[in-house]
Design an enzyme around this catalytic site. Structure first.
Site, PDB file in Angstrom:
ATOM      1  N   TYR A   1      40.096   3.689-105.453  1.00  6.78           N
ATOM      2  CA  TYR A   1      40.130   3.088-104.118  1.00  6.78           C
ATOM      3  C   TYR A   1      38.800   3.169-103.356  1.00  6.78           C
ATOM      4  O   TYR A   1      38.204   2.144-103.048  1.00  6.78           O
ATOM      5  CB  TYR A   1      41.244   3.754-103.280  1.00  6.78           C
ATOM      6  CG  TYR A   1      42.587   3.676-103.956  1.00  6.78           C
ATOM      7  CD1 TYR A   1      43.223   2.451-104.140  1.00  6.78           C
ATOM      8  CD2 TYR A   1      43.217   4.814-104.455  1.00  6.78           C
ATOM      9  CE1 TYR A   1      44.444   2.358-104.791  1.00  6.78           C
ATOM     10  CE2 TYR A   1      44.442   4.737-105.110  1.00  6.78           C
ATOM     11  CZ  TYR A   1      45.040   3.509-105.274  1.00  6.78           C
ATOM     12  OH  TYR A   1      46.235   3.414-105.924  1.00  6.78           O
TER      13      TYR A   1
ATOM     14  N   HIS B   1      46.047   1.099 -99.647  1.00  9.89           N
ATOM     15  CA  HIS B   1      46.619   1.909-100.724  1.00  9.89           C
ATOM     16  C   HIS B   1      46.017   3.309-100.872  1.00  9.89           C
ATOM     17  O   HIS B   1      46.638   4.196-101.484  1.00  9.89           O
ATOM     18  CB  HIS B   1      46.426   1.124-102.032  1.00  9.89           C
ATOM     19  CG  HIS B   1      47.461   1.378-103.068  1.00  9.89           C
ATOM     20  ND1 HIS B   1      48.053   2.602-103.250  1.00  9.89           N
ATOM     21  CD2 HIS B   1      48.006   0.570-103.993  1.00  9.89           C
ATOM     22  CE1 HIS B   1      48.912   2.527-104.242  1.00  9.89           C
ATOM     23  NE2 HIS B   1      48.915   1.305-104.714  1.00  9.89           N
TER      24      HIS B   1
ATOM     25  N   LYS C   1      70.257  -3.853-112.842  1.00 11.47           N
ATOM     26  CA  LYS C   1      70.098  -2.679-113.716  1.00 11.47           C
ATOM     27  C   LYS C   1      71.409  -2.189-114.324  1.00 11.47           C
ATOM     28  O   LYS C   1      71.400  -1.405-115.269  1.00 11.47           O
ATOM     29  CB  LYS C   1      69.338  -1.562-113.003  1.00 11.47           C
ATOM     30  CG  LYS C   1      69.961  -0.979-111.782  1.00 11.47           C
ATOM     31  CD  LYS C   1      69.040   0.109-111.227  1.00 11.47           C
ATOM     32  CE  LYS C   1      69.533   0.586-109.885  1.00 11.47           C
ATOM     33  NZ  LYS C   1      68.702   1.614-109.314  1.00 11.47           N
TER      34      LYS C   1
ATOM     35  N   LYS D   1      73.678   1.606-122.366  1.00 13.94           N
ATOM     36  CA  LYS D   1      73.030   2.933-122.497  1.00 13.94           C
ATOM     37  C   LYS D   1      71.518   2.817-122.712  1.00 13.94           C
ATOM     38  O   LYS D   1      70.919   3.518-123.517  1.00 13.94           O
ATOM     39  CB  LYS D   1      73.675   3.744-123.627  1.00 13.94           C
ATOM     40  CG  LYS D   1      75.164   3.983-123.412  1.00 13.94           C
ATOM     41  CD  LYS D   1      75.684   5.090-124.272  1.00 13.94           C
ATOM     42  CE  LYS D   1      77.080   5.558-123.916  1.00 13.94           C
ATOM     43  NZ  LYS D   1      77.995   4.540-123.395  1.00 13.94           N
TER      44      LYS D   1
ATOM     45  N   SER E   1      67.633   2.358-120.697  1.00 12.77           N
ATOM     46  CA  SER E   1      66.938   2.537-119.426  1.00 12.77           C
ATOM     47  C   SER E   1      66.558   1.171-118.843  1.00 12.77           C
ATOM     48  O   SER E   1      65.878   0.374-119.504  1.00 12.77           O
ATOM     49  CB  SER E   1      65.671   3.371-119.665  1.00 12.77           C
ATOM     50  OG  SER E   1      64.639   2.968-118.789  1.00 12.77           O
ATOM     51  N   PRO E   2      66.995   0.874-117.612  1.00  8.59           N
ATOM     52  CA  PRO E   2      66.647  -0.431-117.016  1.00  8.59           C
ATOM     53  C   PRO E   2      65.140  -0.658-116.927  1.00  8.59           C
ATOM     54  O   PRO E   2      64.656  -1.755-117.199  1.00  8.59           O
ATOM     55  CB  PRO E   2      67.270  -0.363-115.622  1.00  8.59           C
ATOM     56  CG  PRO E   2      68.337   0.673-115.720  1.00  8.59           C
ATOM     57  CD  PRO E   2      67.897   1.659-116.755  1.00  8.59           C
TER      58      PRO E   2
ATOM     59  N   SER F   1      54.941   8.074-111.579  1.00  8.22           N
ATOM     60  CA  SER F   1      54.642   9.048-110.532  1.00  8.22           C
ATOM     61  C   SER F   1      54.237  10.401-111.111  1.00  8.22           C
ATOM     62  O   SER F   1      54.852  10.890-112.051  1.00  8.22           O
ATOM     63  CB  SER F   1      55.895   9.221-109.670  1.00  8.22           C
ATOM     64  OG  SER F   1      55.670  10.225-108.731  1.00  8.22           O
TER      65      SER F   1
ATOM     66  N   THR G   1      49.413   8.977-109.391  1.00  8.19           N
ATOM     67  CA  THR G   1      50.086   8.226-110.458  1.00  8.19           C
ATOM     68  C   THR G   1      49.393   8.429-111.802  1.00  8.19           C
ATOM     69  O   THR G   1      48.233   8.833-111.878  1.00  8.19           O
ATOM     70  CB  THR G   1      50.058   6.712-110.187  1.00  8.19           C
ATOM     71  OG1 THR G   1      48.710   6.320-110.014  1.00  8.19           O
ATOM     72  CG2 THR G   1      50.912   6.322-109.015  1.00  8.19           C
TER      73      THR G   1
END
Ligand code: COA
Length: 631
Positions: free
Chosen positions: A112, A348, A424, A431, A433-434, A461, A470
């Site tokens: 940044y 940001h 989702k 079963k 992960s979305p 994260s 991140t």
């Protein structure tokens, strides 16, 4: 008193908001938050061998076999005991022992503050909120008044340190970013910018900035007894602001903040030479947040509406419209248009999307339960209009900034895709992960469009660690490529395609797990490179290698920013020939925002959105067919 969030002064300051001595009445809660923040683990430095092996694995689907031979040799030399990598690793481990988070300063600078690109469009995300049902200025004012009251309600949790701690995978997260989004502002510098946080100290700000028709006002949002203004009090103040900013021929001083950072840095010094201008700029910088009351935009079809609003949030639509109705350096700017469009843009550097969207969820919840009630009014002082003396030189800078902004506006293609076929719940019912399912759909969409894969980054994260920001999940894997190639092969049976899909999703999940636990490669490589720059005279060869440049050129730059509110975040692509893709998976639908640059002939946001929609539908059909067949 203020806090400069740069390397020299930062660490104590970044932690300070959570550690500030607070009034006696909140001591208990404050103690809890202190224990929480202090109890967070430090970000680990991953083992060098692990990162080297994972780096080579990440390159596998992206570079040729010949390049791989060359890079493998460089990586092997780099990690030899007593070699360059080994020395850098030891240095990095020493730094990790001495600091609270060995990468967050480097990250803030390199991602940044050192970046000289304009913040508008290039780094500042926008958030598009659902369309509101007002069509006039009273509706706009009422909405803005409630919104302001909602943000102040959120602020009261920050002030009293009663903000609930968030969790990811059952682990508590660092809450530091929440203390950075209000009362802060980015300040341009000749080579590197800084972020100032004015909330630290005895006299934290009590005003917000409201801008209408390019005219800025200081609106004090607290009564003399310290209580926040009520919604109807705010409404009355906004009306006063509106009525004293009816002229539409004012110079859009704020557009200066949208410029290339060096250009803005020079214009900034020029602008604040004048004492009045300097005081006005300081008032904006110091304010808790900003509210932009936007002028109506040209009407568009319902189909185009969300694209237009996303553009309004990202850049304001150009100098003829609302791009001058901003102060792009201000961390939080809520935007409310007369036509029911609303959302925000944020600078940001101090924080990631999830805390900002959590704040939005709180504000939206607050607005739903708050009605405007007319109460007896004590007359409030007129909000102060901020004056700017525009010299010929400043006027010239504004004209240049206008031209530049108009070029940028034409440059950015933004598409909002409301994928309504499922949300989702569907991958969960299988079963899966979305998030991983969506990432693999993106891989399939890209492959269908280009018959090849590309370096892809998904933000993960690191807030399980103290002052964590991140990490990148590298979504393009050998397994994702095998799946996307199989989908192109009519002779491959569905059962095999589904097996490959499940394998690609499993690998993505593993990478996600590694990333959020501080074991991914990108921040580690950044750390090693930064130590090399600080400690050595020349960069190690692995960082000069073409493969490193290829691996860092994220044609797909993606992030999930989930929320309770039916909104979507959007951001620009990271590279000139790339895409920015952000999504919010809701239970029964998914909101996507896809961006690309118009000047690049190879990219097209609308086309990628269509391929993405098709990929999601194809993957659903595949899963359904295979589970039916196995019943
Ligand atoms: N079967 C059934 N359900 C599953 C599942 C499976 N195999 N795998 C996951 N799920 C469920 C989860 O339990 C979760 O349930 P919930 O909706 O009740 O909470 C849901 O599906 C979502 O999980 P998933 O899609 O796997 O994603 P996630 O929530 O773990 O998020 C990241 C993944 C990477 C987005 C997240 O870890 C993260 O880091 N977010 C921050 C991103 C960020 O900072 N971006 C910055 C932008 S500026």
């Amino acid at each position: 008193m203020l806090c400069v969030l740069t390397r020299s002064a930062s660490r104590t300051c970044l932690v300070k908001p959570c550690l500030l001595l607070s009034p006696v009445s909140v001591v208990q809660i404050f103690d809890r938050s202190l224990v929480h923040q202090e109890g967070l683990p430090k970000l680990p430095v991953p083992p060098l061998k692990q990162t080297c092996a994972r780096y080579l694995a990440a390159l596998e689907p992206l570079i040729s076999a010949e390049e791989m031979v060359h890079t493998r040799k460089l990586v092997q030399e780099f990690q030899l005991p007593g070699g360059v990598g080994d020395r850098l690793q030891k240095s990095l481990e020493r730094k990790a022992r001495k600091t609270e988070n060995w990468v967050s300063d480097w990250w803030m600078q390199s991602a940044y503050l050192d970046s000289r690109m304009p913040v508008a469009m290039y780094t500042s995300p926008g958030v598009v909120l659902p369309r509101m049902h007002f069509q006039d200025r009273q509706g706009q004012m009422r909405f803005a008044a409630k919104l302001i009251a909602g943000v102040l309600d959120f602020k009261s949790m920050i002030d009293s340190k009663t903000l609930p701690v968030e969790y990811l995978g059952g682990k508590p997260l660092c809450m530091d970013q929440y203390y950075q989004v209000l009362s802060s502002c980015r300040i341009p510098g000749p080579k590197r910018d800084t972020v100032l946080n004015y909330a630290i100290g005895k006299t934290s700000p009590t005003h917000i900035t409201v801008v209408h028709n390019f005219q800025y006002f200081v609106l004090d949002v607290y009564n003399s007894d310290g209580s926040p203004l009520t919604v109807d009090q705010i409404y009355v103040q906004l009306e006063k602001i509106w009525n004293s900013s009816l002229q539409t021929n004012k110079e859009p001083v704020g557009i200066l903040t949208s410029n290339h950072r060096n250009t803005w840095g020079k214009a900034y010094n020029n602008l604040i030479k004048d004492k009045t201008n300097k005081e006005s700029v300081r008032a904006i910088q110091k304010s808790i947040f900003m509210v932009c009351l936007d002028a109506p935009k040209p009407r568009v079809s319902d189909e185009m509406y969300h694209n237009k609003v996303a553009a309004q949030m990202l850049h304001g639509g150009g100098s003829r419209w609302n791009s001058g109705n901003r102060w792009f350096d201000k961390t939080l700017q809520f935007i409310v248009g007369e036509d029911g469009s609303c959302g925000l843009t944020y600078e940001h550097a101090p924080a990631e999307g999830p805390p900002v969207v959590f704040l939005v969820d709180h504000v939206v919840g607050y607005m739903k339960k708050t009605e405007m009630v007319r109460t007896p009014m004590i007359p409030l002082p007129m909000p102060v209009k901020l004056r700017f003396n525009i010299t010929p030189e400043i006027k010239k800078d504004i004209e240049k900034a206008k031209q530049n902004m108009n070029i940028m506006v034409h440059e950015l293609d933004v598409r909002v895709l409301n994928f309504t076929h499922y949300g989702k719940k569907f991958p969960k019912s299988h079963k899966l992960s979305p998030d991983a399912f969506i990432q693999i759909a993106l891989q399939l969409a890209y492959y269908r469009m280009y018959q090849t894969c590309c370096p892809t980054s998904e933000s993960a994260s690191l807030r399980m660690f103290k002052l964590g920001r991140t990490e990148a999940i590298r979504s393009t894997t050998t397994e994702s490529l095998q799946f996307t190639q199989a989908m192109y092969e009519p002779s491959t049976p569905n059962s095999e395609k589904a097996r490959l899909l499940e394998m690609a999703i499993k690998v993505h999940r593993e990478h996600t797990h590694m990333a959020i636990h501080g074991q991914a490669i990108d921040r580690h490589l950044l750390g090693l490179k930064m130590v090399a720059i600080e400690d050595l005279t020349s960069l190690p060869e692995i960082f000069m290698d073409t493969s490193f440049a290829v691996a860092s050129h994220f044609n797909l730059f993606t992030s999930q920013v989930g929320s309770k509110t039916d909104c979507v975040m959007c951001f620009g692509p990271m590279v000139p020939d790339g895409y920015g893709v952000c999504y919010n998976p809701m239970d029964d639908h998914i909101n996507f925002a896809v961006t690309a640059f118009n000047s690049c002939e190879e990219t097209n946001a609308t086309k990628l959105s269509r391929f993405l929609e098709d990929a999601l539908l194809e993957m659903k059909t595949l899963m359904e067919q295979v589970s039916k067949a196995s019943d």
